[in-house]
Design a protein around this motif. Structure first.
Motif, PDB file in Angstrom:
ATOM      1  N   ASP A  19      15.724  66.405  80.905  1.00 11.97           N
ATOM      2  CA  ASP A  19      14.560  66.616  80.053  1.00 11.97           C
ATOM      3  C   ASP A  19      14.002  65.292  79.536  1.00 11.97           C
ATOM      4  OD1 ASP A  19      14.758  69.360  80.324  1.00 11.97           O
ATOM      5  OD2 ASP A  19      15.975  69.605  78.509  1.00 11.97           O
ATOM      6  N   PRO A  20      12.697  65.241  79.265  1.00 11.23           N
ATOM      7  CA  PRO A  20      12.116  64.022  78.685  1.00 11.23           C
ATOM      8  C   PRO A  20      12.701  63.724  77.317  1.00 11.23           C
ATOM      9  CG  PRO A  20      10.406  65.527  79.490  1.00 11.23           C
ATOM     10  CD  PRO A  20      11.693  66.293  79.510  1.00 11.23           C
ATOM     11  N   ASP A  21      12.715  62.443  77.001  1.00  9.32           N
ATOM     12  CA  ASP A  21      13.098  61.978  75.667  1.00  9.32           C
ATOM     13  C   ASP A  21      11.903  61.231  75.092  1.00  9.32           C
ATOM     14  OD1 ASP A  21      14.105  60.876  73.380  1.00  9.32           O
ATOM     15  OD2 ASP A  21      15.703  59.726  74.350  1.00  9.32           O
ATOM     16  N   PRO A  22      11.215  61.798  74.096  1.00  8.55           N
ATOM     17  CA  PRO A  22      10.020  61.145  73.546  1.00  8.55           C
ATOM     18  C   PRO A  22      10.303  59.774  72.959  1.00  8.55           C
ATOM     19  CG  PRO A  22      10.253  63.386  72.691  1.00  8.55           C
ATOM     20  CD  PRO A  22      11.495  63.088  73.448  1.00  8.55           C
ATOM     21  N   GLU A  23      11.564  59.528  72.606  1.00  2.91           N
ATOM     22  CA  GLU A  23      11.941  58.254  71.998  1.00  2.91           C
ATOM     23  C   GLU A  23      12.732  57.376  72.973  1.00  2.91           C
ATOM     24  OE1 GLU A  23      10.721  57.599  69.075  1.00  2.91           O
ATOM     25  OE2 GLU A  23       9.880  59.625  68.921  1.00  2.91           O
ATOM     26  N   LYS A  24      12.539  57.579  74.257  1.00  3.12           N
ATOM     27  CA  LYS A  24      13.365  56.862  75.239  1.00  3.12           C
ATOM     28  C   LYS A  24      13.223  55.359  75.106  1.00  3.12           C
ATOM     29  CE  LYS A  24      12.525  57.225  79.777  1.00  3.12           C
ATOM     30  NZ  LYS A  24      12.585  57.711  81.168  1.00  3.12           N
ATOM     31  N   SER A  25      14.373  54.699  75.000  1.00  2.00           N
ATOM     32  CA  SER A  25      14.452  53.251  74.905  1.00  2.00           C
ATOM     33  C   SER A  25      15.695  52.804  75.651  1.00  2.00           C
ATOM     34  CB  SER A  25      14.539  52.812  73.433  1.00  2.00           C
ATOM     35  OG  SER A  25      15.771  53.264  72.863  1.00  2.00           O
ATOM     36  N   LEU A  26      15.884  51.505  75.782  1.00  2.00           N
ATOM     37  CA  LEU A  26      17.114  51.032  76.411  1.00  2.00           C
ATOM     38  C   LEU A  26      18.327  51.443  75.590  1.00  2.00           C
ATOM     39  CD1 LEU A  26      16.089  47.470  77.645  1.00  2.00           C
ATOM     40  CD2 LEU A  26      16.209  49.585  78.948  1.00  2.00           C
ATOM     41  N   ALA A  27      18.174  51.439  74.266  1.00  2.00           N
ATOM     42  CA  ALA A  27      19.291  51.845  73.402  1.00  2.00           C
ATOM     43  C   ALA A  27      19.595  53.330  73.562  1.00  2.00           C
ATOM     44  CB  ALA A  27      18.967  51.517  71.944  1.00  2.00           C
ATOM     45  N   SER A  28      18.562  54.179  73.592  1.00  2.00           N
ATOM     46  CA  SER A  28      18.811  55.616  73.713  1.00  2.00           C
ATOM     47  C   SER A  28      19.368  55.963  75.098  1.00  2.00           C
ATOM     48  CB  SER A  28      17.521  56.406  73.445  1.00  2.00           C
ATOM     49  OG  SER A  28      16.593  56.270  74.510  1.00  2.00           O
ATOM     50  N   LEU A  29      18.917  55.249  76.127  1.00  2.00           N
ATOM     51  CA  LEU A  29      19.468  55.468  77.457  1.00  2.00           C
ATOM     52  C   LEU A  29      20.948  55.098  77.493  1.00  2.00           C
ATOM     53  CD1 LEU A  29      16.514  54.172  79.632  1.00  2.00           C
ATOM     54  CD2 LEU A  29      17.578  56.404  79.880  1.00  2.00           C
ATOM     55  N   SER A  30      21.302  54.019  76.820  1.00  2.00           N
ATOM     56  CA  SER A  30      22.713  53.634  76.766  1.00  2.00           C
ATOM     57  C   SER A  30      23.530  54.677  76.014  1.00  2.00           C
ATOM     58  CB  SER A  30      22.853  52.262  76.090  1.00  2.00           C
ATOM     59  OG  SER A  30      22.284  51.248  76.905  1.00  2.00           O
ATOM     60  N   GLU A  31      22.952  55.264  74.975  1.00  2.00           N
ATOM     61  CA  GLU A  31      23.651  56.343  74.266  1.00  2.00           C
ATOM     62  C   GLU A  31      23.836  57.557  75.169  1.00  2.00           C
ATOM     63  OE1 GLU A  31      21.241  56.992  70.856  1.00  2.00           O
ATOM     64  OE2 GLU A  31      21.832  55.125  69.868  1.00  2.00           O
ATOM     65  N   ASP A  32      22.830  57.855  75.995  1.00  2.00           N
ATOM     66  CA  ASP A  32      22.955  58.957  76.951  1.00  2.00           C
ATOM     67  C   ASP A  32      24.082  58.686  77.943  1.00  2.00           C
ATOM     68  OD1 ASP A  32      20.928  60.469  75.864  1.00  2.00           O
ATOM     69  OD2 ASP A  32      19.407  59.835  77.312  1.00  2.00           O
ATOM     70  N   MET A  33      24.147  57.460  78.455  1.00  2.00           N
ATOM     71  CA  MET A  33      25.196  57.134  79.421  1.00  2.00           C
ATOM     72  C   MET A  33      26.577  57.162  78.771  1.00  2.00           C
ATOM     73  SD  MET A  33      23.534  56.929  82.189  1.00  2.00           S
ATOM     74  CE  MET A  33      22.390  58.104  81.456  1.00  2.00           C
ATOM     75  N   ALA A  34      26.648  56.754  77.525  1.00  2.00           N
ATOM     76  CA  ALA A  34      27.924  56.838  76.806  1.00  2.00           C
ATOM     77  C   ALA A  34      28.364  58.293  76.674  1.00  2.00           C
ATOM     78  CB  ALA A  34      27.796  56.185  75.435  1.00  2.00           C
ATOM     79  N   ALA A  35      27.402  59.203  76.473  1.00  2.00           N
ATOM     80  CA  ALA A  35      27.729  60.632  76.381  1.00  2.00           C
ATOM     81  C   ALA A  35      28.255  61.150  77.716  1.00  2.00           C
ATOM     82  CB  ALA A  35      26.492  61.421  75.948  1.00  2.00           C
ATOM     83  N   ASP A  64      31.793  60.008  77.934  1.00  2.00           N
ATOM     84  CA  ASP A  64      32.625  60.846  77.068  1.00  2.00           C
ATOM     85  C   ASP A  64      32.928  62.177  77.758  1.00  2.00           C
ATOM     86  OD1 ASP A  64      32.543  58.853  75.165  1.00  2.00           O
ATOM     87  OD2 ASP A  64      30.996  59.812  73.946  1.00  2.00           O
ATOM     88  N   GLU A  65      31.926  62.742  78.422  1.00  2.00           N
ATOM     89  CA  GLU A  65      32.122  64.001  79.137  1.00  2.00           C
ATOM     90  C   GLU A  65      33.144  63.834  80.271  1.00  2.00           C
ATOM     91  OE1 GLU A  65      30.927  68.142  79.612  1.00  2.00           O
ATOM     92  OE2 GLU A  65      30.646  66.656  78.011  1.00  2.00           O
ATOM     93  N   LEU A  66      33.144  62.651  80.884  1.00  2.00           N
ATOM     94  CA  LEU A  66      34.083  62.356  81.963  1.00  2.00           C
ATOM     95  C   LEU A  66      35.457  61.945  81.433  1.00  2.00           C
ATOM     96  CD1 LEU A  66      31.742  60.187  84.248  1.00  2.00           C
ATOM     97  CD2 LEU A  66      32.334  62.592  84.570  1.00  2.00           C
ATOM     98  N   GLU A  67      35.563  61.827  80.108  1.00  2.00           N
ATOM     99  CA  GLU A  67      36.790  61.358  79.450  1.00  2.00           C
ATOM    100  C   GLU A  67      37.177  59.971  79.961  1.00  2.00           C
ATOM    101  OE1 GLU A  67      39.700  64.442  80.035  1.00  2.00           O
ATOM    102  OE2 GLU A  67      38.794  65.710  78.475  1.00  2.00           O
ATOM    103  N   ALA A  68      36.161  59.099  80.084  1.00  2.00           N
ATOM    104  CA  ALA A  68      36.353  57.723  80.552  1.00  2.00           C
ATOM    105  C   ALA A  68      35.866  56.760  79.480  1.00  2.00           C
ATOM    106  CB  ALA A  68      35.591  57.498  81.850  1.00  2.00           C
ATOM    107  N   GLU A  69      36.672  55.784  79.139  1.00  2.00           N
ATOM    108  CA  GLU A  69      36.280  54.806  78.130  1.00  2.00           C
ATOM    109  C   GLU A  69      35.384  53.728  78.724  1.00  2.00           C
ATOM    110  OE1 GLU A  69      35.612  52.998  74.642  1.00  2.00           O
ATOM    111  OE2 GLU A  69      36.611  54.922  74.936  1.00  2.00           O
ATOM    112  N   ARG A  70      35.772  53.172  79.879  1.00  2.00           N
ATOM    113  CA  ARG A  70      35.002  52.127  80.549  1.00  2.00           C
ATOM    114  C   ARG A  70      35.073  52.377  82.045  1.00  2.00           C
ATOM    115  NH1 ARG A  70      37.232  47.125  80.294  1.00  2.00           N
ATOM    116  NH2 ARG A  70      35.331  45.918  80.009  1.00  2.00           N
ATOM    117  N   ILE A  71      33.933  52.230  82.739  1.00  2.00           N
ATOM    118  CA  ILE A  71      33.918  52.418  84.187  1.00  2.00           C
ATOM    119  C   ILE A  71      33.035  51.353  84.824  1.00  2.00           C
ATOM    120  CG2 ILE A  71      34.262  54.917  83.931  1.00  2.00           C
ATOM    121  CD1 ILE A  71      31.368  55.346  84.749  1.00  2.00           C
TER     122      ILE A  71
END
Length: 293
Positions: A78-94, A97-104
């Motif tokens: 879905d679109p993110d009206p506030e999409k930024s590099l920071a929000s994209l990084s938060e999405d990738m962190a999520a 988290d779903e993959l139960e991976a700390e760093r990949i």
């Protein structure tokens, strides 16, 4: 392709997943490789949906699970009206988290480089590969070597983001972007991107990326062309830069990553004299294996 090049394996995603972000926003990704493999995050190029992975033929042997997200507004996210590099990084962190991976490990291709760099700055990436990656094109060292049209786009994105957005949304579509990429490509890249098996899959990935219209692609392009809000000299992970000397795209690093290599603290730069931007598919096994070192 030369006779010694093996055709890349292209096949539909083996699994498709999603999670719900704040505001009931859906974030989707596709997967290839063993479900219990080590995850690798792939940031696709401009306008691409998640339907096209890379290195599929190498994943089982390397024990890797390729994770390919749709950035918000592209494909099935879905679109993110506030999409930024920071929000994209938060999405990738999520997603991690779903993959139960700390760093990949992560790979950023073409326009995906800026999103991969931004996420790597968060500390959630163990090792980074940038393939045919875009640099921060507004930097002074590029002023005299960028084509005038690209330089004008970079300047407008920085000075008039609303005007830039309205202008690009007025005509951007999947077929136009495909034609633009081919028009900017060298013969060696044009052959790969216009013939089986990569050509049709690439066109389908662009059509997938534009399913919701041009806004997602346009926002990504604005973010990629504006001055980067982070300093790659502070990059906390090792980076390998992969470029093909026959890459003629004016919106990738115009010096084949030389400036990037001088700014990054822990870096290797590989320039293949026989290939162009399609090095992603033609040296995929080496790119992926390097992430495991």
């Amino acid at each position: 392709m030369t006779p010694t090049d093996n055709a890349p394996a292209i096949r539909p995603a083996e699994r498709c997943n999603r999670l719900i972000r704040p505001g009931n926003r859906k974030l989707s990704w596709a997967e290839w490789g063993p479900a219990d493999g080590r995850p690798v995050l792939f940031f696709t190029g401009a306008g691409m949906g998640a339907s096209l992975g890379f290195g599929i033929e190498h994943l089982d042997g390397l024990g890797l699970r390729l994770i390919v997200p749709d950035r918000p507004g592209l494909g099935h996210s879905d679109p993110d009206p506030e999409k930024s590099l920071a929000s994209l990084s938060e999405d990738m962190a999520a997603v991690l988290d779903e993959l139960e991976a700390e760093r990949i490990p992560a790979v950023g291709f073409s326009q995906g480089a800026v999103f991969a760099f931004a996420f790597a700055m968060t500390g959630r990436v163990s090792r980074l590969a940038i393939v045919s990656g875009q640099d921060d094109l507004g930097r002074g060292e590029f002023a005299e070597i960028l084509p005038q049209e690209v330089r004008s786009m970079v300047e407008t994105a920085a000075s008039d983001p609303e005007g830039f957005t309205a202008f690009l949304e007025g005509f951007a579509d999947a077929e136009g972007l495909y034609d633009l990429v081919l028009g900017m490509s060298s013969d060696v890249d044009r052959e790969l991107y216009s013939t089986d098996p990569v050509g049709p899959a690439y066109r389908a990935a662009l059509a997938d990326g534009f399913t919701q219209g041009p806004a997602g692609y346009v926002r990504d392009t604005l973010l990629a062309l504006r001055p980067w809000p982070f300093n790659v000299a502070e990059m906390p992970v090792p980076v390998t830069l992969w470029y093909g000397e026959k890459d003629t795209s004016p919106v990738h690093a115009p010096d084949f990553g030389l400036s990037l290599s001088r700014r990054l603290p822990d870096v290797r730069r590989i320039v293949d004299p026989e290939r162009g931007s399609a090095i992603l598919w033609l040296r995929a096994g080496e790119i992926l294996a390097d992430l495991l070192d």
